[in-house]
Scaffold this active site. Structure first.
Site, mmCIF file in Angstrom:
data_model
loop_
_atom_site.group_PDB
_atom_site.id
_atom_site.type_symbol
_atom_site.label_atom_id
_atom_site.label_comp_id
_atom_site.label_asym_id
_atom_site.label_seq_id
_atom_site.Cartn_x
_atom_site.Cartn_y
_atom_site.Cartn_z
ATOM 1 N N CYS A 1 30.893 56.742 -20.814
ATOM 2 C CA CYS A 1 30.596 56.235 -19.466
ATOM 3 C C CYS A 1 29.446 55.228 -19.497
ATOM 4 O O CYS A 1 28.298 55.597 -19.739
ATOM 5 C CB CYS A 1 30.261 57.425 -18.567
ATOM 6 S SG CYS A 1 29.605 56.982 -16.955
ATOM 7 N N CYS B 1 26.654 55.851 -16.991
ATOM 8 C CA CYS B 1 25.866 57.008 -17.440
ATOM 9 C C CYS B 1 24.783 56.555 -18.418
ATOM 10 O O CYS B 1 23.634 56.996 -18.339
ATOM 11 C CB CYS B 1 26.753 58.049 -18.114
ATOM 12 S SG CYS B 1 27.992 58.786 -17.023
#
Length: 144
Positions: free
Chosen positions: A65, A68
């Site tokens: 991600c 993230c």
């Protein structure tokens, strides 16, 4: 239960901080609060996050991600700034599917603030540090 090593922002000494413990981790040298940043899994989440005496900011994330990876250093810096006030617990959703399912995580990064083991706030997506700081401060005000 594992521990991690962190340097005290006040005096620079290295300290071991356990993943779970009562109270607030403090520097063994100058006794200032230390940042509490730990990982949790399906097996350790109850002890590490839900039984914490401090409010817990849970960061649900994954290796793949991009947002993230953008928000991780911001959250870690905020955890350092808020040492003694908040514990940052990181949960990799790919390695801890039961915790992710329990919190109905559909988007990541997902941030969940726990107070006394109860959800008091949540938000999804990456954001700049000032916005996240305000969100955390607001969540701390409504702590049960």
């Amino acid at each position: 239960m594992s521990s991690s090593t962190t340097s005290c922002a006040n005096c620079g000494k290295k300290n071991r901080v356990p993943a779970a413990a009562g109270g607030v981790p403090r520097c063994g040298n100058c006794h200032q609060p230390l940042p509490w940043i730990v990982d949790a899994s399906d097996d350790t989440f109850p002890e590490v996050a839900e039984r914490s005496g401090l409010p817990v900011l849970v960061d649900f994330w994954a290796d793949w991600c991009g947002p993230c990876r953008t928000v991780t250093p911001i959250l870690e810096q905020l955890a350092r700034e808020m040492a003694g006030r908040v514990k940052l617990v990181k949960v990799n959703v790919d390695r801890s599917p039961a915790v992710a399912q329990r919190f109905a995580i559909k988007h990541i990064p997902m941030l969940v603030m726990l107070g006394d083991g109860q959800v008091i706030a949540q938000r999804s997506g990456a954001a700049p540090a000032p916005e996240l700081r305000t969100w955390i401060e607001d969540a701390l005000k409504v702590r049960p």
